[in-house]
Design a protein around this motif. Structure first.
Motif, PDB file in Angstrom:
ATOM      1  N   ASP A 189       0.861  -1.183   0.000  1.00 47.35           N
ATOM      2  CA  ASP A 189       0.000   0.000   0.000  1.00 47.35           C
ATOM      3  C   ASP A 189       0.899   1.235   0.000  1.00 47.35           C
ATOM      4  N   ALA A 190       0.930   1.944  -1.114  1.00 46.02           N
ATOM      5  CA  ALA A 190       1.857   3.067  -1.281  1.00 46.02           C
ATOM      6  C   ALA A 190       1.290   4.390  -0.794  1.00 46.02           C
ATOM      7  N   ARG A 191       0.094   4.400  -0.245  1.00 46.64           N
ATOM      8  CA  ARG A 191      -0.506   5.661   0.190  1.00 46.64           C
ATOM      9  C   ARG A 191       0.231   6.221   1.408  1.00 46.64           C
ATOM     10  N   VAL A 192       0.600   7.479   1.325  1.00 41.56           N
ATOM     11  CA  VAL A 192       1.239   8.174   2.444  1.00 41.56           C
ATOM     12  C   VAL A 192       0.598   9.548   2.582  1.00 41.56           C
ATOM     13  N   VAL A 193       0.896  10.226   3.660  1.00 40.50           N
ATOM     14  CA  VAL A 193       0.335  11.559   3.888  1.00 40.50           C
ATOM     15  C   VAL A 193       0.939  12.534   2.882  1.00 40.50           C
ATOM     16  N   GLU A 194       0.065  13.317   2.246  1.00 39.50           N
ATOM     17  CA  GLU A 194       0.527  14.293   1.266  1.00 39.50           C
ATOM     18  C   GLU A 194       1.210  15.457   1.972  1.00 39.50           C
ATOM     19  N   ARG A 195       2.296  15.943   1.399  1.00 40.55           N
ATOM     20  CA  ARG A 195       3.072  16.996   2.045  1.00 40.55           C
ATOM     21  C   ARG A 195       2.320  18.317   2.040  1.00 40.55           C
ATOM     22  N   LYS A 196       2.661  19.158   3.011  1.00 43.03           N
ATOM     23  CA  LYS A 196       2.088  20.505   3.090  1.00 43.03           C
ATOM     24  C   LYS A 196       2.684  21.387   1.979  1.00 43.03           C
ATOM     25  N   LYS A 197       1.854  22.291   1.456  1.00 36.79           N
ATOM     26  CA  LYS A 197       2.298  23.185   0.393  1.00 36.79           C
ATOM     27  C   LYS A 197       2.526  24.595   0.935  1.00 36.79           C
ATOM     28  N   VAL A 198       3.424  25.316   0.275  1.00 37.97           N
ATOM     29  CA  VAL A 198       3.707  26.695   0.664  1.00 37.97           C
ATOM     30  C   VAL A 198       2.476  27.563   0.376  1.00 37.97           C
ATOM     31  N   GLY A 199       2.114  28.394   1.335  1.00 37.75           N
ATOM     32  CA  GLY A 199       0.956  29.276   1.172  1.00 37.75           C
ATOM     33  C   GLY A 199      -0.350  28.642   1.575  1.00 37.75           C
ATOM     34  N   LEU A 200      -0.369  27.333   1.843  1.00 36.89           N
ATOM     35  CA  LEU A 200      -1.581  26.639   2.293  1.00 36.89           C
ATOM     36  C   LEU A 200      -1.418  26.222   3.744  1.00 36.89           C
ATOM     37  N   LYS A 201      -2.540  25.963   4.399  1.00 40.76           N
ATOM     38  CA  LYS A 201      -2.485  25.557   5.796  1.00 40.76           C
ATOM     39  C   LYS A 201      -2.095  24.092   5.949  1.00 40.76           C
ATOM     40  N   LYS A 202      -2.555  23.265   5.015  1.00 40.87           N
ATOM     41  CA  LYS A 202      -2.189  21.844   5.015  1.00 40.87           C
ATOM     42  C   LYS A 202      -1.854  21.461   3.582  1.00 40.87           C
ATOM     43  N   ALA A 203      -2.062  20.197   3.231  1.00 42.19           N
ATOM     44  CA  ALA A 203      -1.737  19.754   1.875  1.00 42.19           C
ATOM     45  C   ALA A 203      -2.588  20.464   0.831  1.00 42.19           C
ATOM     46  N   ARG A 204      -3.875  20.638   1.123  1.00 36.10           N
ATOM     47  CA  ARG A 204      -4.774  21.271   0.156  1.00 36.10           C
ATOM     48  C   ARG A 204      -5.651  22.364   0.765  1.00 36.10           C
ATOM     49  N   LYS A 205      -5.695  22.442   2.085  1.00 35.71           N
ATOM     50  CA  LYS A 205      -6.552  23.440   2.726  1.00 35.71           C
ATOM     51  C   LYS A 205      -5.928  24.826   2.588  1.00 35.71           C
ATOM     52  N   ALA A 206      -6.687  25.749   2.023  1.00 40.99           N
ATOM     53  CA  ALA A 206      -6.210  27.123   1.804  1.00 40.99           C
ATOM     54  C   ALA A 206      -6.778  28.036   2.882  1.00 40.99           C
ATOM     55  N   PRO A 207      -6.087  29.137   3.173  1.00 39.56           N
ATOM     56  CA  PRO A 207      -6.666  30.103   4.137  1.00 39.56           C
ATOM     57  C   PRO A 207      -7.918  30.752   3.561  1.00 39.56           C
ATOM     58  N   GLN A 208      -8.731  31.283   4.445  1.00 36.57           N
ATOM     59  CA  GLN A 208      -9.998  31.879   4.018  1.00 36.57           C
ATOM     60  C   GLN A 208      -9.750  33.059   3.086  1.00 36.57           C
ATOM     61  N   PHE A 209     -10.522  33.087   1.999  1.00 34.36           N
ATOM     62  CA  PHE A 209     -10.343  34.158   1.007  1.00 34.36           C
ATOM     63  C   PHE A 209     -11.090  35.423   1.459  1.00 34.36           C
ATOM     64  N   SER A 210     -10.403  36.530   1.366  1.00 35.43           N
ATOM     65  CA  SER A 210     -11.025  37.799   1.702  1.00 35.43           C
ATOM     66  C   SER A 210     -10.916  38.720   0.485  1.00 35.43           C
ATOM     67  N   LYS A 211     -12.065  39.201  -0.014  1.00 31.38           N
ATOM     68  CA  LYS A 211     -12.045  40.024  -1.242  1.00 31.38           C
ATOM     69  C   LYS A 211     -11.476  41.419  -0.970  1.00 31.38           C
ATOM     70  N   ARG A 212     -11.718  41.929   0.218  1.00 34.07           N
ATOM     71  CA  ARG A 212     -11.209  43.278   0.554  1.00 34.07           C
ATOM     72  C   ARG A 212     -10.460  43.227   1.881  1.00 34.07           C
TER      73      ARG A 212
END
Length: 212
Positions: A189-212
């Protein structure tokens, strides 16, 4: 004369009163009484602490004795260590690595010189992972399993042991491949935890978008 007698009486009474006052401090020794009573209290506290220490010691000694007995048992069953054995398999899952040795026996499972039920905290799912390959071939009471596992958590180690046992059973007989493969026990089973990305809170979770 009457005045002199009365003066003498008053002087004597004053003398007796002064003698009582002077004798009072010598008779009442507060520091000594406090020190004599405080010593038994300290000794009692020390005695109670020593009793609790002696009560807790036998349990730790018993655990050490059990681990030493299992360690000596494993060394007697595996002369030359794990690497010198013929029926051996290595399993991996996430960050966990398990080296498994099979020997003919009664179905004992020892992980890192501890009983499997104790090591896996009695979790029925993790214990089932360890025995699935043996149950698939009907060998649950025919082989003893000795494991050295490290890395990852208990869940990852249990699944790594599954793959290690399945690969070790292939060395017993090549005919075991088809039933084990059919149950998917030989697939890593090759599934492992996906690495965190720069600018994101976790692997895919992004911070809340604010238009202004």
């Amino acid at each position: 004369m009457s005045l002199s007698v009365s003066n003498l009486a008053s002087s004597l009474s004053s003398l007796s009163f002064s003698s009582q006052v002077s004798q009072g401090p010598t008779a009442l020794s507060f520091p000594w009484t406090l020190s004599t009573f405080s010593l038994p209290a300290k000794s009692a506290r020390r005695a109670s602490l020593s009793i609790t220490a002696t009560v807790a010691a036998p349990a730790e000694v018993a655990e050490e004795d059990d681990t030493m007995e299992l360690k000596n048992y494993v060394k007697s069953r595996l002369p030359g260590g794990f690497a010198a054995q013929k029926i051996i398999g290595t399993g991996r899952r996430k960050c966990a690595i398990a080296r498994v040795v099979l020997q003919e026996g009664t179905g004992k499972v020892i992980i890192n010189y501890r009983d499997a039920k104790e090591y896996l905290q009695g979790n029925p799912l993790w214990l089932q992972y360890v025995k699935v390959p043996l149950v698939t071939l009907g060998y649950e009471n025919s082989y003893d399993v000795f494991v050295k596992a490290h890395g990852g958590g208990l869940s990852g180690q249990a699944q790594a042991i599954t793959l290690g046992v399945a690969r070790a059973l292939l060395k017993v007989s090549a005919d075991h491949r088809s039933p084990l493969k059919k149950e998917g026990l030989l697939t890593r089973d090759a599934r492992v935890v996906e690495r965190k990305k720069v600018g994101l809170k976790k692997a895919r979770k992004a911070p809340q978008f604010s238009k202004r």
